[in-house]
Every structure is written in C-alpha cells, then in structure tokens.
Design an enzyme around this catalytic site. Structure first.
Site, PDB file in Angstrom:
ATOM      1  N   LYS A   1      31.007  37.960  44.647  1.00 23.52           N
ATOM      2  CA  LYS A   1      30.732  36.549  44.637  1.00 23.52           C
ATOM      3  C   LYS A   1      32.015  35.760  44.846  1.00 23.52           C
ATOM      4  O   LYS A   1      32.006  34.621  45.267  1.00 23.52           O
ATOM      5  CB  LYS A   1      30.088  36.138  43.327  1.00 23.52           C
ATOM      6  CG  LYS A   1      28.766  36.837  43.066  1.00 23.52           C
ATOM      7  CD  LYS A   1      28.150  36.420  41.744  1.00 23.52           C
ATOM      8  CE  LYS A   1      26.867  37.207  41.527  1.00 23.52           C
ATOM      9  NZ  LYS A   1      26.312  36.942  40.228  1.00 23.52           N
ATOM     10  N   GLY A   2      33.140  36.374  44.555  1.00 23.39           N
ATOM     11  CA  GLY A   2      34.408  35.663  44.531  1.00 23.39           C
ATOM     12  C   GLY A   2      34.880  35.091  45.843  1.00 23.39           C
ATOM     13  O   GLY A   2      35.594  34.100  45.871  1.00 23.39           O
TER      14      GLY A   2
ATOM     15  N   ASP B   1      43.171  43.971  44.756  1.00 24.86           N
ATOM     16  CA  ASP B   1      43.982  44.535  43.676  1.00 24.86           C
ATOM     17  C   ASP B   1      44.302  45.990  43.998  1.00 24.86           C
ATOM     18  O   ASP B   1      45.189  46.273  44.772  1.00 24.86           O
ATOM     19  CB  ASP B   1      43.241  44.444  42.336  1.00 24.86           C
ATOM     20  CG  ASP B   1      43.240  43.053  41.741  1.00 24.86           C
ATOM     21  OD1 ASP B   1      44.315  42.463  41.621  1.00 24.86           O
ATOM     22  OD2 ASP B   1      42.148  42.575  41.391  1.00 24.86           O
TER      23      ASP B   1
ATOM     24  N   LYS C   1      47.562  41.632  45.978  1.00 28.96           N
ATOM     25  CA  LYS C   1      48.476  42.065  44.918  1.00 28.96           C
ATOM     26  C   LYS C   1      48.972  43.479  45.235  1.00 28.96           C
ATOM     27  O   LYS C   1      48.441  44.459  44.714  1.00 28.96           O
ATOM     28  CB  LYS C   1      47.767  42.089  43.566  1.00 28.96           C
ATOM     29  CG  LYS C   1      47.385  40.773  42.998  1.00 28.96           C
ATOM     30  CD  LYS C   1      46.779  41.018  41.619  1.00 28.96           C
ATOM     31  CE  LYS C   1      46.277  39.767  40.973  1.00 28.96           C
ATOM     32  NZ  LYS C   1      45.681  40.060  39.658  1.00 28.96           N
TER      33      LYS C   1
ATOM     34  N   PHE D   1      46.965  37.551  36.392  1.00 34.91           N
ATOM     35  CA  PHE D   1      45.557  37.193  36.397  1.00 34.91           C
ATOM     36  C   PHE D   1      45.401  35.840  37.083  1.00 34.91           C
ATOM     37  O   PHE D   1      46.150  34.909  36.826  1.00 34.91           O
ATOM     38  CB  PHE D   1      45.026  37.115  34.961  1.00 34.91           C
ATOM     39  CG  PHE D   1      43.565  36.848  34.894  1.00 34.91           C
ATOM     40  CD1 PHE D   1      43.094  35.612  34.531  1.00 34.91           C
ATOM     41  CD2 PHE D   1      42.653  37.842  35.194  1.00 34.91           C
ATOM     42  CE1 PHE D   1      41.740  35.359  34.467  1.00 34.91           C
ATOM     43  CE2 PHE D   1      41.288  37.604  35.128  1.00 34.91           C
ATOM     44  CZ  PHE D   1      40.847  36.359  34.766  1.00 34.91           C
ATOM     45  N   VAL D   2      44.457  35.745  38.005  1.00 34.36           N
ATOM     46  CA  VAL D   2      44.247  34.535  38.779  1.00 34.36           C
ATOM     47  C   VAL D   2      42.806  34.061  38.617  1.00 34.36           C
ATOM     48  O   VAL D   2      41.880  34.861  38.677  1.00 34.36           O
ATOM     49  CB  VAL D   2      44.529  34.785  40.279  1.00 34.36           C
ATOM     50  CG1 VAL D   2      44.396  33.509  41.077  1.00 34.36           C
ATOM     51  CG2 VAL D   2      45.896  35.393  40.483  1.00 34.36           C
TER      52      VAL D   2
END
Length: 183
Positions: free
Chosen positions: A70-71, A129, A156, A177-178
């Site tokens: 969903k991001g 990530d 990252k 963390f974002v």
C-alpha cells in the site's frame, strides 16, 4: 479541597500525556529534517530527471506500472503525472515477512490483473530495505515473461541483504525509520 486536587492531577495528567505524544512524534519524524531538506532542495530536479529517463527509455513503448500496495500509492500517483508514455496500471500486494523476521518466501496477498508476458513492467516501490521481497517479486514477474525494471522513491542500501538492480532511484537514505508520504 478533594475535588480541586483531583482536577489538578487530571490537568497535570493531560499535560503529561501531551508531552509524551509530542516526544513520540518528534522521534518518529527524526529522519524528516534530513529528508525534507533534501526533497525540497532536489525534488523537482531529481524527480524530473528520473521521469525524463523513464520517458526516454520507453518512448514509443507501452509499460505496465506495477504499483506495490500500500505504501507506494502516493509516490506512484506523483510518478504517473510526470510520464508522457502509454501506461497501464496494475497493483500487487506482496510480503516475504514471517511473524518475526524475513522468511524469504514470497507471499502474494493481491496479485496483478494484467498478463505481463512480453510486456515492459516498471515496479513502483516506496522504499527498499532488505531487498528480499522485491528480489522475489522481480523473479516472479520475469518468470511470467515480463521485462522488469524497478523505480523506488527511497533506498536504504545499508539494510540490503539481497542485491536488487534499481534503475530509477529517487533518494538514498540512511538506515532510519521513515514515515509519511503514504508510507
């Protein structure tokens, strides 16, 4: 007297809760001063260069923009505004996470609807990530016959466990963390 003390303690409790919430918000957004400064200073130039490259690479060709739910929805909406090529949209929701750590097994929670065989697919991701999920997804799409490239807003590299070839990258960020921008 008793009521006045209760009211005083309740008032102090509310202030205390507000201070705790402010502290949590500040800690959650500690990456944003870095990211916001970088995005404000480079957003138009970097995004424009990235989108111009996609437009050049796929001039006269059709692409499927595979949006990873969903991001990446907000990023993908902005991405589409820059593209001046023929784009079909599709959506997938995938995971390779077990209950506590990366399991390595790709779980398709929502599969795409477009047959990608023989098509140019750009996987739109919000943040990369470890690379485990994305690597497995790219393998799956290639197995289905797609020509696959990756476009991500954030990367990252310090967290990378699996090599992924990212052709279109917005920003490289530290291992922090974002939150925000739909993530």
């Amino acid at each position: 007297m008793e009521t006045a003390l209760i009211n005083m303690f309740m008032g102090m409790g509310v202030v205390f809760l507000v201070l705790i919430l402010i502290s949590l918000i500040i800690n959650c957004f500690k990456i944003f001063p870095y990211l916001e400064k970088k995005i404000k200073s480079n957003k138009d130039i970097q995004a424009q260069n990235e989108m111009e490259q996609i437009n050049k690479d796929y001039a006269g060709k059709d692409i499927v923009l595979m949006i990873i739910l969903k991001g990446s929805v907000v990023f993908s909406a902005d991405l589409m505004r820059y593209l001046n090529i023929n784009v079909s949209l599709d959506f997938m929701q995938v995971s390779s996470y077990g209950s506590s750590s990366v399991s390595g097994e790709l779980k398709i929670l929502k599969d795409g609807q477009i047959d990608v065989n023989g098509k140019n697919v750009i996987v739109a991701e919000d943040i990369i990530d470890s690379g485990n999920t994305l690597s497995a997804l790219v393998k799956l799409l290639k197995k289905r016959g797609a020509n696959v490239e990756i476009c991500t807003l954030l990367s990252k590299p310090a967290r990378r466990e699996t090599q992924v070839d990212v052709k279109y990258e917005g920003f490289e960020i530290p291992d922090e963390f974002v939150v925000g921008y739909g993530m």
